[in-house]
Design a protein around this motif. Structure first.
Motif, mmCIF file in Angstrom:
data_model
loop_
_atom_site.group_PDB
_atom_site.id
_atom_site.type_symbol
_atom_site.label_atom_id
_atom_site.label_comp_id
_atom_site.label_asym_id
_atom_site.label_seq_id
_atom_site.Cartn_x
_atom_site.Cartn_y
_atom_site.Cartn_z
ATOM 1 N N ALA A 176 0.831 -1.204 0.000
ATOM 2 C CA ALA A 176 0.000 0.000 0.000
ATOM 3 C C ALA A 176 0.866 1.254 0.000
ATOM 4 O O ALA A 176 0.583 2.218 -0.720
ATOM 5 N N GLU A 177 1.936 1.261 0.791
ATOM 6 C CA GLU A 177 2.799 2.436 0.866
ATOM 7 C C GLU A 177 3.592 2.623 -0.421
ATOM 8 O O GLU A 177 3.856 3.759 -0.831
ATOM 9 N N ALA A 178 3.960 1.533 -1.075
ATOM 10 C CA ALA A 178 4.665 1.650 -2.359
ATOM 11 C C ALA A 178 3.748 2.237 -3.424
ATOM 12 O O ALA A 178 4.155 3.104 -4.208
ATOM 13 N N LEU A 179 2.498 1.805 -3.460
ATOM 14 C CA LEU A 179 1.555 2.345 -4.430
ATOM 15 C C LEU A 179 1.296 3.831 -4.187
ATOM 16 O O LEU A 179 1.162 4.616 -5.126
ATOM 17 N N ALA A 180 1.258 4.195 -2.909
ATOM 18 C CA ALA A 180 0.985 5.597 -2.558
ATOM 19 C C ALA A 180 2.184 6.501 -2.771
ATOM 20 O O ALA A 180 2.050 7.724 -2.744
ATOM 21 N N GLY A 181 3.379 5.928 -2.957
ATOM 22 C CA GLY A 181 4.588 6.733 -3.112
ATOM 23 C C GLY A 181 5.298 6.998 -1.810
ATOM 24 O O GLY A 181 6.232 7.807 -1.757
ATOM 25 N N GLN A 182 4.902 6.301 -0.739
ATOM 26 C CA GLN A 182 5.527 6.482 0.560
ATOM 27 C C GLN A 182 6.751 5.594 0.751
ATOM 28 O O GLN A 182 7.500 5.783 1.706
ATOM 29 N N ARG A 183 6.932 4.638 -0.130
ATOM 30 C CA ARG A 183 8.115 3.773 -0.116
ATOM 31 C C ARG A 183 8.714 3.740 -1.515
ATOM 32 O O ARG A 183 7.982 3.656 -2.505
ATOM 33 N N ALA A 184 10.041 3.754 -1.570
ATOM 34 C CA ALA A 184 10.719 3.688 -2.859
ATOM 35 C C ALA A 184 10.733 2.256 -3.378
ATOM 36 O O ALA A 184 10.863 1.300 -2.606
ATOM 37 N N LEU A 185 10.580 2.106 -4.680
ATOM 38 C CA LEU A 185 10.688 0.797 -5.310
ATOM 39 C C LEU A 185 12.146 0.469 -5.557
ATOM 40 O O LEU A 185 12.923 1.316 -5.983
ATOM 41 N N SER A 186 12.507 -0.774 -5.315
ATOM 42 C CA SER A 186 13.833 -1.234 -5.706
ATOM 43 C C SER A 186 13.801 -1.825 -7.115
ATOM 44 O O SER A 186 14.846 -1.991 -7.741
ATOM 45 N N ALA A 187 12.607 -2.146 -7.601
ATOM 46 C CA ALA A 187 12.428 -2.623 -8.972
ATOM 47 C C ALA A 187 10.953 -2.499 -9.321
ATOM 48 O O ALA A 187 10.092 -2.429 -8.450
ATOM 49 N N GLY A 188 10.679 -2.463 -10.618
ATOM 50 C CA GLY A 188 9.300 -2.448 -11.079
ATOM 51 C C GLY A 188 8.790 -1.075 -11.454
ATOM 52 O O GLY A 188 9.487 -0.067 -11.312
ATOM 53 N N GLN A 189 7.549 -1.056 -11.931
ATOM 54 C CA GLN A 189 6.914 0.172 -12.386
ATOM 55 C C GLN A 189 5.452 0.174 -11.979
ATOM 56 O O GLN A 189 4.819 -0.881 -11.867
ATOM 57 N N ILE A 190 4.901 1.374 -11.770
ATOM 58 C CA ILE A 190 3.482 1.577 -11.517
ATOM 59 C C ILE A 190 2.959 2.534 -12.576
ATOM 60 O O ILE A 190 3.561 3.576 -12.831
ATOM 61 N N TRP A 191 1.830 2.167 -13.182
ATOM 62 C CA TRP A 191 1.243 2.970 -14.248
ATOM 63 C C TRP A 191 -0.179 3.349 -13.857
ATOM 64 O O TRP A 191 -0.955 2.512 -13.406
ATOM 65 N N LEU A 192 -0.538 4.598 -14.039
ATOM 66 C CA LEU A 192 -1.888 5.086 -13.783
ATOM 67 C C LEU A 192 -2.444 5.659 -15.085
ATOM 68 O O LEU A 192 -1.910 6.645 -15.606
ATOM 69 N N ALA A 193 -3.486 4.997 -15.607
ATOM 70 C CA ALA A 193 -4.099 5.421 -16.869
ATOM 71 C C ALA A 193 -3.069 5.578 -17.980
ATOM 72 O O ALA A 193 -3.091 6.540 -18.743
ATOM 73 N N GLY A 194 -2.135 4.636 -18.062
ATOM 74 C CA GLY A 194 -1.137 4.652 -19.121
ATOM 75 C C GLY A 194 0.054 5.539 -18.875
ATOM 76 O O GLY A 194 0.962 5.593 -19.693
ATOM 77 N N GLN A 195 0.086 6.241 -17.740
ATOM 78 C CA GLN A 195 1.181 7.147 -17.420
ATOM 79 C C GLN A 195 2.016 6.567 -16.274
ATOM 80 O O GLN A 195 1.469 6.152 -15.249
ATOM 81 N N SER A 196 3.327 6.540 -16.457
ATOM 82 C CA SER A 196 4.205 6.034 -15.419
ATOM 83 C C SER A 196 4.200 6.959 -14.196
ATOM 84 O O SER A 196 4.195 8.182 -14.328
ATOM 85 N N LEU A 197 4.193 6.357 -13.015
ATOM 86 C CA LEU A 197 4.288 7.119 -11.772
ATOM 87 C C LEU A 197 5.712 7.138 -11.223
ATOM 88 O O LEU A 197 5.929 7.486 -10.067
ATOM 89 N N HIS A 198 6.660 6.792 -12.066
ATOM 90 C CA HIS A 198 8.061 6.772 -11.632
ATOM 91 C C HIS A 198 8.484 8.155 -11.134
ATOM 92 O O HIS A 198 8.294 9.159 -11.816
ATOM 93 N N ASP A 199 9.027 8.195 -9.937
ATOM 94 C CA ASP A 199 9.505 9.434 -9.301
ATOM 95 C C ASP A 199 8.393 10.421 -8.952
ATOM 96 O O ASP A 199 8.682 11.570 -8.597
#
Length: 236
Positions: A176-199
């Motif tokens: 949950a915290e990784a999806l919310a941006g409260q934890r940094a990913l060590s690998a992988g990507q999250i996309w919202l409506a086709g847009q990357s949430l990286h950084d």
């Protein structure tokens, strides 16, 4: 909180609710998805995960050890679905064990909007309505000294509830915290409506339509204390 939201992440929202209030929350989630929202419902309560989810994934020790897609979940009886989930929770082996990380169902979404995303998203990432998913998590990993997340992939479309179930302490909070941006990913990507949430920061994710309702520290302490009392009483 829901103004402008497209995806809602709920982390253990019923942990301290009465059964009546939990049922009201389930009805509220149904009304929200009827309006086109996508909901990720994270819970340790298996009955609620099965009752409210259109699809279901199971976490164990920071890994996704099984999933029931919408069509299959609709076809299974409640008893069969419950038995399958319990099998994954305690014995994640056999034909429904998770695939190897480099399987052919991975998805790579472009950054130029939902139309391009729809052209690239494979059928595995289409929702129950056939729509392009609003939220895609691909091969997520999070470093954590207690329960690291490893190679978690899922998607949820508008009009859907994705239940993520597991015994408490198996990576739900980290996810949950990784999806919310409260934890940094060590690998992988999250996309919202086709847009990357990286950084993207927590605030930027909210601006784009990703809302979260995390379990507060007070609630976590209350829940932990309640479980400790149950264990203490049962050992007497």
């Amino acid at each position: 909180m829901l103004r402008g939201s497209r995806v809602l992440i709920l982390d253990e929202p019923t942990a301290l609710l009465t059964p009546q209030d939990a049922e009201r929350l389930g009805l509220l989630m149904r009304r929200l998805v009827a309006q086109g929202l996508a909901v990720v419902f994270i819970t340790h309560k298996l009955n609620e995960a099965l009752a409210w989810g259109d699809s279901l994934s199971v976490l164990r020790r920071g890994r996704k050890v099984g999933e029931i897609p919408p069509v299959r979940l609709q076809a299974l009886s409640p008893q069969m679905a419950r038995g399958k989930v319990l099998e994954w929770m305690f014995h994640p082996t056999g034909e429904d064990a998770p695939p190897p990380p480099a399987d052919a169902t991975s998805v790579s979404l472009p950054d130029d909007g939902e139309q391009a995303a729809a052209q690239k998203t494979p059928e595995r990432f289409r929702g129950i309505t056939g729509a392009t998913p609003l939220l895609v998590a691909q091969h997520l990993s999070v470093a954590d000294p207690r329960v690291p997340l490893r190679d978690i992939t899922f998607s949820v479309a508008g009009g859907e509830i994705l239940s993520i179930a597991g015994i408490d302490g198996n990576g739900q909070t980290q996810l949950a915290e990784a999806l919310a941006g409260q934890r940094a990913l060590s690998a992988g990507q999250i996309w919202l409506a086709g847009q990357s949430l990286h950084d993207c920061s927590v605030r930027e994710r909210r601006r784009r339509g990703l809302s979260t309702s995390p379990m507060t520290g007070w609630a976590k302490a209350r829940l932990a204390h309640s479980r400790w009392r149950k264990i203490s009483c049962s050992s007497r």
